[in-house]
Design a protein around this motif. Structure first.
Motif, PDB file in Angstrom:
ATOM      1  N   LEU A  78       0.823  -1.210   0.000  1.00  0.00           N
ATOM      2  CA  LEU A  78       0.000   0.000   0.000  1.00  0.00           C
ATOM      3  C   LEU A  78       0.861   1.266   0.000  1.00  0.00           C
ATOM      4  O   LEU A  78       0.357   2.362  -0.221  1.00  0.00           O
ATOM      5  CB  LEU A  78      -0.933   0.017   1.216  1.00  0.00           C
ATOM      6  CG  LEU A  78      -2.065  -1.002   1.210  1.00  0.00           C
ATOM      7  CD1 LEU A  78      -2.799  -0.978   2.548  1.00  0.00           C
ATOM      8  CD2 LEU A  78      -3.032  -0.742   0.060  1.00  0.00           C
ATOM      9  N   LEU A  79       2.160   1.099   0.239  1.00  0.00           N
ATOM     10  CA  LEU A  79       3.105   2.224   0.220  1.00  0.00           C
ATOM     11  C   LEU A  79       3.847   2.356  -1.112  1.00  0.00           C
ATOM     12  O   LEU A  79       4.682   3.244  -1.265  1.00  0.00           O
ATOM     13  CB  LEU A  79       4.127   2.057   1.349  1.00  0.00           C
ATOM     14  CG  LEU A  79       3.552   2.006   2.763  1.00  0.00           C
ATOM     15  CD1 LEU A  79       4.639   1.625   3.760  1.00  0.00           C
ATOM     16  CD2 LEU A  79       2.910   3.330   3.120  1.00  0.00           C
ATOM     17  N   ASP A  80       3.544   1.493  -2.062  1.00  0.00           N
ATOM     18  CA  ASP A  80       4.230   1.506  -3.355  1.00  0.00           C
ATOM     19  C   ASP A  80       3.979   2.840  -4.067  1.00  0.00           C
ATOM     20  O   ASP A  80       2.930   3.472  -3.885  1.00  0.00           O
ATOM     21  CB  ASP A  80       3.713   0.344  -4.213  1.00  0.00           C
ATOM     22  CG  ASP A  80       4.624   0.036  -5.376  1.00  0.00           C
ATOM     23  OD1 ASP A  80       5.487  -0.845  -5.228  1.00  0.00           O
ATOM     24  OD2 ASP A  80       4.484   0.684  -6.441  1.00  0.00           O
ATOM     25  N   ASP A  81       4.946   3.253  -4.880  1.00  0.00           N
ATOM     26  CA  ASP A  81       4.805   4.498  -5.644  1.00  0.00           C
ATOM     27  C   ASP A  81       3.723   4.410  -6.716  1.00  0.00           C
ATOM     28  O   ASP A  81       3.132   5.423  -7.092  1.00  0.00           O
ATOM     29  CB  ASP A  81       6.134   4.868  -6.319  1.00  0.00           C
ATOM     30  CG  ASP A  81       7.190   5.288  -5.321  1.00  0.00           C
ATOM     31  OD1 ASP A  81       6.833   5.736  -4.214  1.00  0.00           O
ATOM     32  OD2 ASP A  81       8.393   5.160  -5.644  1.00  0.00           O
ATOM     33  N   ASP A  82       3.471   3.215  -7.220  1.00  0.00           N
ATOM     34  CA  ASP A  82       2.547   3.017  -8.329  1.00  0.00           C
ATOM     35  C   ASP A  82       1.114   2.857  -7.798  1.00  0.00           C
ATOM     36  O   ASP A  82       0.829   1.917  -7.062  1.00  0.00           O
ATOM     37  CB  ASP A  82       2.962   1.767  -9.112  1.00  0.00           C
ATOM     38  CG  ASP A  82       2.160   1.549 -10.370  1.00  0.00           C
ATOM     39  OD1 ASP A  82       0.987   1.974 -10.435  1.00  0.00           O
ATOM     40  OD2 ASP A  82       2.698   0.930 -11.303  1.00  0.00           O
ATOM     41  N   PRO A  83       0.209   3.756  -8.185  1.00  0.00           N
ATOM     42  CA  PRO A  83      -1.167   3.650  -7.691  1.00  0.00           C
ATOM     43  C   PRO A  83      -1.866   2.353  -8.117  1.00  0.00           C
ATOM     44  O   PRO A  83      -2.733   1.856  -7.405  1.00  0.00           O
ATOM     45  CB  PRO A  83      -1.871   4.878  -8.274  1.00  0.00           C
ATOM     46  CG  PRO A  83      -0.963   5.462  -9.273  1.00  0.00           C
ATOM     47  CD  PRO A  83       0.406   4.922  -9.036  1.00  0.00           C
ATOM     48  N   GLU A  84      -1.487   1.810  -9.247  1.00  0.00           N
ATOM     49  CA  GLU A  84      -2.097   0.554  -9.691  1.00  0.00           C
ATOM     50  C   GLU A  84      -1.713  -0.599  -8.758  1.00  0.00           C
ATOM     51  O   GLU A  84      -2.532  -1.463  -8.454  1.00  0.00           O
ATOM     52  CB  GLU A  84      -1.673   0.247 -11.130  1.00  0.00           C
ATOM     53  CG  GLU A  84      -2.580  -0.712 -11.822  1.00  0.00           C
ATOM     54  CD  GLU A  84      -2.298  -0.832 -13.310  1.00  0.00           C
ATOM     55  OE1 GLU A  84      -2.931  -1.697 -13.927  1.00  0.00           O
ATOM     56  OE2 GLU A  84      -1.455  -0.091 -13.858  1.00  0.00           O
ATOM     57  N   ALA A 139      -4.373  -2.592  -6.427  1.00  0.00           N
ATOM     58  CA  ALA A 139      -4.431  -4.063  -6.474  1.00  0.00           C
ATOM     59  C   ALA A 139      -4.202  -4.660  -5.087  1.00  0.00           C
ATOM     60  O   ALA A 139      -4.855  -5.647  -4.712  1.00  0.00           O
ATOM     61  CB  ALA A 139      -3.393  -4.595  -7.465  1.00  0.00           C
ATOM     62  N   SER A 140      -3.312  -4.061  -4.324  1.00  0.00           N
ATOM     63  CA  SER A 140      -3.030  -4.547  -2.974  1.00  0.00           C
ATOM     64  C   SER A 140      -4.239  -4.373  -2.064  1.00  0.00           C
ATOM     65  O   SER A 140      -4.575  -5.268  -1.286  1.00  0.00           O
ATOM     66  CB  SER A 140      -1.822  -3.812  -2.382  1.00  0.00           C
ATOM     67  OG  SER A 140      -0.686  -4.062  -3.165  1.00  0.00           O
ATOM     68  N   ALA A 141      -4.894  -3.229  -2.167  1.00  0.00           N
ATOM     69  CA  ALA A 141      -6.101  -3.009  -1.365  1.00  0.00           C
ATOM     70  C   ALA A 141      -7.176  -4.030  -1.736  1.00  0.00           C
ATOM     71  O   ALA A 141      -7.796  -4.640  -0.851  1.00  0.00           O
ATOM     72  CB  ALA A 141      -6.613  -1.584  -1.575  1.00  0.00           C
ATOM     73  N   LEU A 167      -5.330  -0.714   9.203  1.00  0.00           N
ATOM     74  CA  LEU A 167      -4.337  -0.152   8.285  1.00  0.00           C
ATOM     75  C   LEU A 167      -4.979   0.360   7.006  1.00  0.00           C
ATOM     76  O   LEU A 167      -4.567   1.394   6.469  1.00  0.00           O
ATOM     77  CB  LEU A 167      -3.256  -1.188   7.986  1.00  0.00           C
ATOM     78  CG  LEU A 167      -2.346  -1.424   9.196  1.00  0.00           C
ATOM     79  CD1 LEU A 167      -1.574  -2.718   9.057  1.00  0.00           C
ATOM     80  CD2 LEU A 167      -1.397  -0.265   9.368  1.00  0.00           C
ATOM     81  N   LEU A 168      -5.993  -0.332   6.515  1.00  0.00           N
ATOM     82  CA  LEU A 168      -6.706   0.170   5.338  1.00  0.00           C
ATOM     83  C   LEU A 168      -7.364   1.511   5.650  1.00  0.00           C
ATOM     84  O   LEU A 168      -7.312   2.436   4.829  1.00  0.00           O
ATOM     85  CB  LEU A 168      -7.756  -0.837   4.881  1.00  0.00           C
ATOM     86  CG  LEU A 168      -7.229  -2.046   4.107  1.00  0.00           C
ATOM     87  CD1 LEU A 168      -8.320  -3.097   3.970  1.00  0.00           C
ATOM     88  CD2 LEU A 168      -6.700  -1.636   2.738  1.00  0.00           C
ATOM     89  N   MET A 169      -7.945   1.631   6.817  1.00  0.00           N
ATOM     90  CA  MET A 169      -8.581   2.898   7.195  1.00  0.00           C
ATOM     91  C   MET A 169      -7.548   4.022   7.300  1.00  0.00           C
ATOM     92  O   MET A 169      -7.812   5.149   6.881  1.00  0.00           O
ATOM     93  CB  MET A 169      -9.346   2.745   8.515  1.00  0.00           C
ATOM     94  CG  MET A 169     -10.560   1.838   8.404  1.00  0.00           C
ATOM     95  SD  MET A 169     -11.728   2.317   7.114  1.00  0.00           S
ATOM     96  CE  MET A 169     -12.314   3.880   7.737  1.00  0.00           C
ATOM     97  N   ASP A 186     -13.739  -0.392  -1.071  1.00  0.00           N
ATOM     98  CA  ASP A 186     -14.303  -1.690  -1.439  1.00  0.00           C
ATOM     99  C   ASP A 186     -13.739  -2.796  -0.553  1.00  0.00           C
ATOM    100  O   ASP A 186     -14.467  -3.691  -0.122  1.00  0.00           O
ATOM    101  CB  ASP A 186     -14.009  -2.020  -2.914  1.00  0.00           C
ATOM    102  CG  ASP A 186     -14.824  -1.176  -3.882  1.00  0.00           C
ATOM    103  OD1 ASP A 186     -15.822  -0.549  -3.451  1.00  0.00           O
ATOM    104  OD2 ASP A 186     -14.455  -1.147  -5.066  1.00  0.00           O
ATOM    105  N   ALA A 187     -12.424  -2.742  -0.287  1.00  0.00           N
ATOM    106  CA  ALA A 187     -11.794  -3.753   0.558  1.00  0.00           C
ATOM    107  C   ALA A 187     -12.352  -3.717   1.976  1.00  0.00           C
ATOM    108  O   ALA A 187     -12.649  -4.766   2.563  1.00  0.00           O
ATOM    109  CB  ALA A 187     -10.276  -3.540   0.583  1.00  0.00           C
ATOM    110  N   VAL A 188     -12.527  -2.513   2.500  1.00  0.00           N
ATOM    111  CA  VAL A 188     -13.099  -2.372   3.852  1.00  0.00           C
ATOM    112  C   VAL A 188     -14.515  -2.942   3.867  1.00  0.00           C
ATOM    113  O   VAL A 188     -14.910  -3.638   4.809  1.00  0.00           O
ATOM    114  CB  VAL A 188     -13.058  -0.894   4.318  1.00  0.00           C
ATOM    115  CG1 VAL A 188     -13.875  -0.699   5.584  1.00  0.00           C
ATOM    116  CG2 VAL A 188     -11.605  -0.460   4.536  1.00  0.00           C
TER     117      VAL A 188
END
Length: 133
Positions: free
Chosen positions: A79-85, A89-91, A105-107, A124-126
């Motif tokens: 979730l800390l990756d530079d790439d939003p994609e 995908a991680s979320a 952590l998602l929140m 969506d993940a939450v």
């Protein structure tokens, strides 16, 4: 799945190199599917850090489908990756994984995420973690 047949013409070195790369990626994608089917989390974790973005995205999705103990930790760090994609995908994979440890952590990431597509994936993940997905 069909494989690409490399041209045999002499002046295709650039094309041949490209097709070999495509074939290598295809092989990794097949490997990811087998890892998911067999629940090989460690192999999926290795492929999450591949150079090819498509391989990374497939491995992330695979962790969401077949991850176990370590998957939640790996996906949260992505979730800390530079790439939003990759973040998106991680979320999504965290939602699919269904590990309640991810909720807090998602929140947190939802509160600091600037990309609206990533924020939507986090929401969506939450929702999935609360039984809404």
């Amino acid at each position: 799945m069909a494989r690409i047949i490399v041209c045999k013409e002499k002046n295709t070195s650039a094309l041949g190199t490209y097709l070999r790369k495509v074939d290598a990626v295809w092989g990794k994608l097949e490997k990811i599917e087998k890892c998911v089917q067999k629940g090989k989390e460690d192999e999926l974790v290795k492929l999450v850090h591949d150079r090819d973005k498509n391989v990374r995205l497939a491995a992330i999705a695979g962790l969401g489908r077949a991850g176990k103990d370590n998957a939640c930790n790996v996906l949260i760090t992505l979730l800390l990756d530079d790439d939003p994609e990759i973040r998106s995908a991680s979320a999504s994979a965290l939602g699919d994984l269904g590990d309640p440890r991810a909720h807090t952590l998602l929140m947190h990431h939802l509160g600091v995420e600037k990309d609206e597509r990533v924020a939507a994936a986090i929401k969506d993940a939450v929702g999935k973690l609360h039984g809404g997905g």
